[in-house]
Design an enzyme around this catalytic site. Structure first.
Site, PDB file in Angstrom:
ATOM      1  N   GLY A 130       0.811  -1.215   0.000  1.00  0.00           N
ATOM      2  CA  GLY A 130       0.000   0.000   0.000  1.00  0.00           C
ATOM      3  C   GLY A 130       0.840   1.258   0.000  1.00  0.00           C
ATOM      4  N   LEU A 131       1.043   1.825  -1.177  1.00  0.00           N
ATOM      5  CA  LEU A 131       1.769   3.093  -1.281  1.00  0.00           C
ATOM      6  C   LEU A 131       0.853   4.177  -1.854  1.00  0.00           C
ATOM      7  CD1 LEU A 131       4.457   4.716  -1.154  1.00  0.00           C
ATOM      8  CD2 LEU A 131       4.887   3.982  -3.510  1.00  0.00           C
ATOM      9  N   TRP A 162      -6.005   1.650  -5.253  1.00  0.00           N
ATOM     10  CA  TRP A 162      -5.418   0.845  -6.332  1.00  0.00           C
ATOM     11  C   TRP A 162      -4.425  -0.179  -5.804  1.00  0.00           C
ATOM     12  CZ3 TRP A 162      -8.407   1.354 -10.143  1.00  0.00           C
ATOM     13  CH2 TRP A 162      -8.903   2.601 -10.534  1.00  0.00           C
ATOM     14  N   ILE A 163      -4.811  -0.916  -4.791  1.00  0.00           N
ATOM     15  CA  ILE A 163      -3.847  -1.837  -4.189  1.00  0.00           C
ATOM     16  C   ILE A 163      -4.109  -3.266  -4.667  1.00  0.00           C
ATOM     17  CG2 ILE A 163      -2.827  -2.643  -2.023  1.00  0.00           C
ATOM     18  CD1 ILE A 163      -2.487   0.426  -2.778  1.00  0.00           C
ATOM     19  N   CYS A 239      11.638  -0.784  -3.520  1.00  0.00           N
ATOM     20  CA  CYS A 239      10.790  -1.926  -3.908  1.00  0.00           C
ATOM     21  C   CYS A 239      10.344  -1.766  -5.356  1.00  0.00           C
ATOM     22  CB  CYS A 239       9.537  -2.005  -3.038  1.00  0.00           C
ATOM     23  SG  CYS A 239       9.858  -2.056  -1.284  1.00  0.00           S
ATOM     24  N   ARG A 244       9.756  -2.901 -11.135  1.00  0.00           N
ATOM     25  CA  ARG A 244       9.884  -2.364 -12.498  1.00  0.00           C
ATOM     26  C   ARG A 244      10.813  -3.230 -13.328  1.00  0.00           C
ATOM     27  NH1 ARG A 244      10.606   3.824 -10.259  1.00  0.00           N
ATOM     28  NH2 ARG A 244       8.373   4.177  -9.910  1.00  0.00           N
ATOM     29  N   GLU A 364       3.412   1.429 -11.288  1.00  0.00           N
ATOM     30  CA  GLU A 364       4.872   1.384 -11.106  1.00  0.00           C
ATOM     31  C   GLU A 364       5.542   2.564 -11.802  1.00  0.00           C
ATOM     32  OE1 GLU A 364       6.604  -0.729  -9.404  1.00  0.00           O
ATOM     33  OE2 GLU A 364       5.049  -2.157  -8.866  1.00  0.00           O
ATOM     34  N   THR A 366       4.104   5.987 -14.163  1.00  0.00           N
ATOM     35  CA  THR A 366       3.493   6.049 -15.497  1.00  0.00           C
ATOM     36  C   THR A 366       4.589   6.227 -16.543  1.00  0.00           C
ATOM     37  OG1 THR A 366       3.281   8.452 -15.577  1.00  0.00           O
ATOM     38  CG2 THR A 366       1.489   7.258 -14.491  1.00  0.00           C
TER      39      THR A 366
HETATM   40  C1  LIG Z   1      -4.827  -2.075 -11.567  1.00  0.00           C
HETATM   41  C2  LIG Z   1      -3.876  -1.245 -10.754  1.00  0.00           C
HETATM   42  C3  LIG Z   1      -3.128  -1.853  -9.754  1.00  0.00           C
HETATM   43  C4  LIG Z   1      -2.272  -1.083  -8.936  1.00  0.00           C
HETATM   44  N1  LIG Z   1      -1.594  -1.692  -7.894  1.00  0.00           N
HETATM   45  C5  LIG Z   1      -0.933  -0.918  -6.987  1.00  0.00           C
HETATM   46  C6  LIG Z   1      -0.385  -1.488  -5.785  1.00  0.00           C
HETATM   47  O1  LIG Z   1      -0.434  -2.710  -5.576  1.00  0.00           O
HETATM   48  N2  LIG Z   1       0.185  -0.682  -4.867  1.00  0.00           N
HETATM   49  C7  LIG Z   1       0.263   0.679  -5.059  1.00  0.00           C
HETATM   50  O2  LIG Z   1       0.781   1.357  -4.178  1.00  0.00           O
HETATM   51  N3  LIG Z   1      -0.215   1.253  -6.195  1.00  0.00           N
HETATM   52  C8  LIG Z   1      -0.830   0.496  -7.143  1.00  0.00           C
HETATM   53  N4  LIG Z   1      -1.354   1.086  -8.293  1.00  0.00           N
HETATM   54  C9  LIG Z   1      -1.308   2.530  -8.415  1.00  0.00           C
HETATM   55  C10 LIG Z   1      -0.425   3.043  -9.538  1.00  0.00           C
HETATM   56  O3  LIG Z   1       0.915   2.903  -9.187  1.00  0.00           O
HETATM   57  C11 LIG Z   1      -0.828   4.486  -9.809  1.00  0.00           C
HETATM   58  O4  LIG Z   1      -2.069   4.448 -10.489  1.00  0.00           O
HETATM   59  C12 LIG Z   1       0.183   5.243 -10.624  1.00  0.00           C
HETATM   60  O5  LIG Z   1       1.341   5.488  -9.874  1.00  0.00           O
HETATM   61  C13 LIG Z   1      -0.366   6.579 -11.146  1.00  0.00           C
HETATM   62  O6  LIG Z   1      -0.970   7.301 -10.130  1.00  0.00           O
HETATM   63  P1  LIG Z   1      -2.423   7.931 -10.360  1.00  0.00           P
HETATM   64  O7  LIG Z   1      -3.300   6.895 -10.876  1.00  0.00           O
HETATM   65  O8  LIG Z   1      -2.821   8.580  -9.102  1.00  0.00           O
HETATM   66  O9  LIG Z   1      -2.219   9.007 -11.498  1.00  0.00           O
HETATM   67  P2  LIG Z   1      -1.637  10.491 -11.334  1.00  0.00           P
HETATM   68  O10 LIG Z   1      -0.418  10.477 -10.513  1.00  0.00           O
HETATM   69  O11 LIG Z   1      -2.744  11.370 -10.916  1.00  0.00           O
HETATM   70  O12 LIG Z   1      -1.258  10.812 -12.819  1.00  0.00           O
HETATM   71  C14 LIG Z   1      -2.257  11.167 -13.805  1.00  0.00           C
HETATM   72  C15 LIG Z   1      -1.556  11.570 -15.094  1.00  0.00           C
HETATM   73  O13 LIG Z   1      -0.749  12.719 -14.845  1.00  0.00           O
HETATM   74  C16 LIG Z   1       0.573  12.507 -15.260  1.00  0.00           C
HETATM   75  N5  LIG Z   1       1.482  13.210 -14.368  1.00  0.00           N
HETATM   76  C17 LIG Z   1       1.525  13.134 -13.018  1.00  0.00           C
HETATM   77  N6  LIG Z   1       2.505  13.933 -12.539  1.00  0.00           N
HETATM   78  C18 LIG Z   1       3.087  14.517 -13.606  1.00  0.00           C
HETATM   79  C19 LIG Z   1       4.167  15.426 -13.767  1.00  0.00           C
HETATM   80  N7  LIG Z   1       4.864  15.878 -12.739  1.00  0.00           N
HETATM   81  N8  LIG Z   1       4.473  15.828 -15.009  1.00  0.00           N
HETATM   82  C20 LIG Z   1       3.809  15.371 -16.077  1.00  0.00           C
HETATM   83  N9  LIG Z   1       2.794  14.485 -15.994  1.00  0.00           N
HETATM   84  C21 LIG Z   1       2.434  14.069 -14.764  1.00  0.00           C
HETATM   85  C22 LIG Z   1       0.766  10.991 -15.191  1.00  0.00           C
HETATM   86  O14 LIG Z   1       1.783  10.570 -16.078  1.00  0.00           O
HETATM   87  C23 LIG Z   1      -0.606  10.505 -15.628  1.00  0.00           C
HETATM   88  O15 LIG Z   1      -0.689  10.489 -17.024  1.00  0.00           O
HETATM   89  C24 LIG Z   1      -2.157   0.302  -9.170  1.00  0.00           C
HETATM   90  C25 LIG Z   1      -2.868   0.888 -10.225  1.00  0.00           C
HETATM   91  C26 LIG Z   1      -3.721   0.143 -11.007  1.00  0.00           C
HETATM   92  C27 LIG Z   1      -4.481   0.815 -12.088  1.00  0.00           C
END
Ligand SMILES: Cc1cc2nc3c(=O)[nH]c(=O)nc-3n(C[C@H](O)[C@H](O)[C@H](O)COP(=O)(O)OP(=O)(O)OC[C@H]3O[C@@H](n4cnc5c(N)ncnc54)[C@H](O)[C@@H]3O)c2cc1C
Lengths: 385, 261
Positions: A130-131, A162-163, A239, A244, A364, A366
């Site tokens: 959970g991060l 999203w965990i 981690c 990745r 992991e 985007t």
């Molecule tokens: C099915 C699924 C399983 C997952 N499993 C886990 C898990 O087990 N544990 C966990 O901790 N997380 C998990 N995640 C979370 C995942 O790591 C996040 O969704 C991801 O890090 C993106 O965060 P966000 O969805 O909040 O998007 P945001 O951070 O809100 O980003 C939205 C958009 O903005 C862009 N963006 C953001 N910041 C910037 C910047 N500074 N400059 C330019 N563009 C930017 C991004 O590239 C993206 O296109 C999971 C996600 C999914 C969908």
């Protein structure tokens, strides 16, 4: 393995044997069943014992903790083969190994290692990580989850989003800021009072994997829950580097699946009296896919060599994750086109992989976040923060 | 108990289209992917299960083949066998069933055993003669088509597949069993097994080690000769029975004509 550039010749006998065993397992137990699981939005619970028996969880961690102790390239090949089956079923193993077992191994006490790692390796315990929180997964430093000191223990409050695995997990590695604002890791049994993990429904991606939230309401844990060697954002990011690395290999497995499906389909589909594989436009798509696969595999192999030698940098991991997932996603979209109308039904694996890869491209870190990590590395100028 | 399992490396039946060299009339084995014979895996599985129930047994796999047949032995070790023996010698190339059996029996005699497991037949040659010959050369009983077995107080009790079901058979050790194909589901080598396999011992034997002369085995000693190779007869088109109320009776008649009923 799809292997246009004979990467196989760079592998040792154990690496080959490991790939063969996982490949056989995926062909026998995942490929024939995954469509049904995915269509029904169902995580196949019984697979955890199968992974455990084969040794797929945390396979690169040491044998003394009940793990297989394989090298980094063999670990990559395992991810490749699992994701050739399904990204969600690869994620299931990645989370358990790289995001739950790895932090317990790297930041945990000897007692925590001995208590949890053998059980997690065997699949008798399932973990989650959970991060991410609902506001901006890309910026984990902004997390709101708090760990307040309470006697010799801690009280956790906050929410994670999203965990992967959270609704089915026995324990969660939860990241929270302590009273000094330092990020720390906690191993929290999911039956602790104040811990909740509601399922996220209606996903159109990773449908054979279970995703949920984590809700922490005055969740009280003892001193033994803290990962004593965790401290700062670099701990969870450490981690992510492990995970990745596995994804850089895994995505190419998905690319193999969609490429072989599209190639075989194109060979038998006839329009205007000729198989579509005999058309320049179709060949162009297939050649791009295979070239991307070959380049990606060579990059992944060299990344594994560097990792094994302790010389892999986080920017190299970012580049490989960014590239290999995106080429797999683009390949899946091209394969979808080649299959025409058949490309949109789950009767063929293509649309399932394509939709799965939308998640893999986002989690992991985007695609764009990795662009900014590598960009900062090569220019010295940060465009991320 | 000391359990021995005879295993063979064969061209991968899942990926290789078997081809026969018209000159030598032998299966083409060069330049193809070779694997541990799936039939041998089934025999090994039966042996491993017996050893696991008993807790004190060791399982040794014995293979005859070229140097690279060690890969097949490593796979068997990864599945759980304790050690291996590879009989390899240039002079063994071209061995017939009897030559193979002589080499296997000589090595097995040196290693020592309580019970020997074989597949009923290999997936490439399908002669099915080697198990019986090995048993004969060692002077021990041979139980064929065994689908399940138990050993108690030095006596094996097993089920032997026959046309209409199975027989229960008993025999005191030492003996050789040929395991019925498909009777056991072979396990995948687990990752830990693969990692452990590289530390396990594989002993090599040459013809000289086995006190065999070149004319006991290999091309020189082969008494079987393949005289002629013929393509498989093309399948005849099937018969379509249209049902006008008497379909079942006509199908039954067809089956009777072919001796099925
Ligand atoms: C099915 C699924 C399983 C997952 N499993 C886990 C898990 O087990 N544990 C966990 O901790 N997380 C998990 N995640 C979370 C995942 O790591 C996040 O969704 C991801 O890090 C993106 O965060 P966000 O969805 O909040 O998007 P945001 O951070 O809100 O980003 C939205 C958009 O903005 C862009 N963006 C953001 N910041 C910037 C910047 N500074 N400059 C330019 N563009 C930017 C991004 O590239 C993206 O296109 C999971 C996600 C999914 C969908």
């Amino acid at each position: 393995m799809l292997d246009f550039y004979a990467v196989d010749s760079l592998l040792g006998p154990e690496q080959r044997a490991i790939r063969a065993t996982v490949r056989e397992f995926v062909d026998a137990e995942i490929v024939p069943n995954v469509r049904g699981w995915w269509d029904r939005h169902e995580f196949p619970g019984a697979i955890k014992e199968r992974y455990g028996a084969l040794g797929l969880f945390g396979a690169n961690l040491p044998e003394e903790y009940g793990c297989a102790g394989v090298d980094d390239i063999a670990y990559g090949l395992i991810n490749y083969e699992l994701e050739r089956g399904d990204s969600g079923l690869r994620s299931f193993a990645s989370v358990q190994g790289a995001l739950v077992m790895y932090p317990i191994y790297a930041y945990g006490s000897e007692e925590q290692r001995r208590r949890y790692l053998p059980e997690l390796a065997a699949g008798r315990l399932i973990g989650c990580f959970g991060l991410t929180e609902s506001e901006g997964g890309s910026d984990p430093g902004a997390m709101r989850t708090r760990a307040r000191r309470d006697g010799d223990g801690w009280v956790l409050n906050g929410a994670k989003m999203w965990i992967t695995n959270s609704p089915i997990a026995d324990l969660a590695v939860v990241w929270a800021k302590d009273d000094e604002g330092i990020v720390r890791g906690f191993v929290v049994p999911t039956d602790t009072p104040g811990f909740g993990a509601p399922t996220i429904e209606s996903k159109m991606s990773l449908r054979a994997s279970c995703t949920g939230e984590i809700v922490l309401q005055d969740c009280r844990v003892g001193p033994e829950a803290l990962l004593p060697r965790s401290g700062g954002l670099k701990s969870p990011l450490g981690c992510l580097t492990q995970a990745r690395y596995g994804i850089a290999w895994g995505a190419l497995g998905a690319l193999e699946a969609v490429y072989t499906c599209a190639r075989d389909y194109a060979a038998t589909r006839t329009t205007f009296g000729k198989p579509i594989a005999g058309r320049q436009l179709v060949q162009d798509k297939l050649v791009r896919m295979l070239t991307d696969h070959s380049l990606g595999l060579l990059m992944a192999h060299q990344l594994g060599t560097l990792k094994g030698a302790g010389r892999m940098t986080f920017a190299q991991v970012s580049m490989a994750k960014r590239n290999n997932v995106r080429v797999a996603l683009n390949g899946a979209r091209a394969a979808r086109e080649i299959l025409g109308g058949n490309g949109i039904t789950t009767e063929y694996p293509v649309i399932r992989h394509m939709l799965n890869l939308e998640t893999v491209d986002t989690y992991e870190g985007t695609h764009d976040i990795h662009t900014l990590i590598v960009g900062r590395e090569i220019t010295g100028l940060g465009a991320l923060e | 108990m000391r359990i021995l399992v005879c295993v063979k490396q064969v061209p991968d039946p899942n990926t290789v289209v078997y081809q026969i060299d018209p000159g030598t009339k032998r299966l083409v084995r060069d330049g193809v992917t070779n694997v541990l014979d799936p039939g041998a895996e089934v025999a090994l599985e039966a042996a491993l299960q017996l050893a696991e129930r008993d807790g004190e047994s060791t399982v040794t796999v014995v293979a005859m083949g070229p140097e690279d047949a060690e890969d097949a032995i490593r796979r068997a070790l990864a599945m759980g066998a304790h050690d291996g023996a590879l009989i390899t010698d240039d002079a063994l190339a071209g061995s017939d069933a009897l030559g193979t059996a002589k080499a296997l029996a000589a090595a097995i005699g040196q290693i020592g055993f309580d019970i020997i497991f074989c597949a009923t037949e290999s997936t490439d040659g399908y002669s099915g003669m080697v198990p019986g010959m090995v048993a004969e050369l060692l002077g021990i009983p041979h139980l064929s088509f065994i689908r399940s077995l138990e050993v108690r107080d030095g006596v094996l009790t097993g089920q032997r597949v026959i046309a209409l079901g199975y027989q229960t058979v008993q025999c005191p050790l030492p003996l050789l069993v040929a395991i019925a194909s498909g009777s056991h589901e072979a396990r995948y080598p687990a990752l830990k097994g693969i990692m452990a396999a590289k530390r396990k011992k594989v002993e090599e034997y040459t013809l000289a080690d086995l006190d065999l002369d070149p004319d006991d085995a290999g091309e020189a000693g082969a008494r079987e000769r393949v005289l002629e190779l013929l393509p498989v007869e093309e399948r005849q088109a099937g018969v379509i029975v249209e049902d006008n109320g008497d379909g079942a009776a006509r199908i039954a008649e067809l089956l009777r004509q072919r001796g099925v009923l």
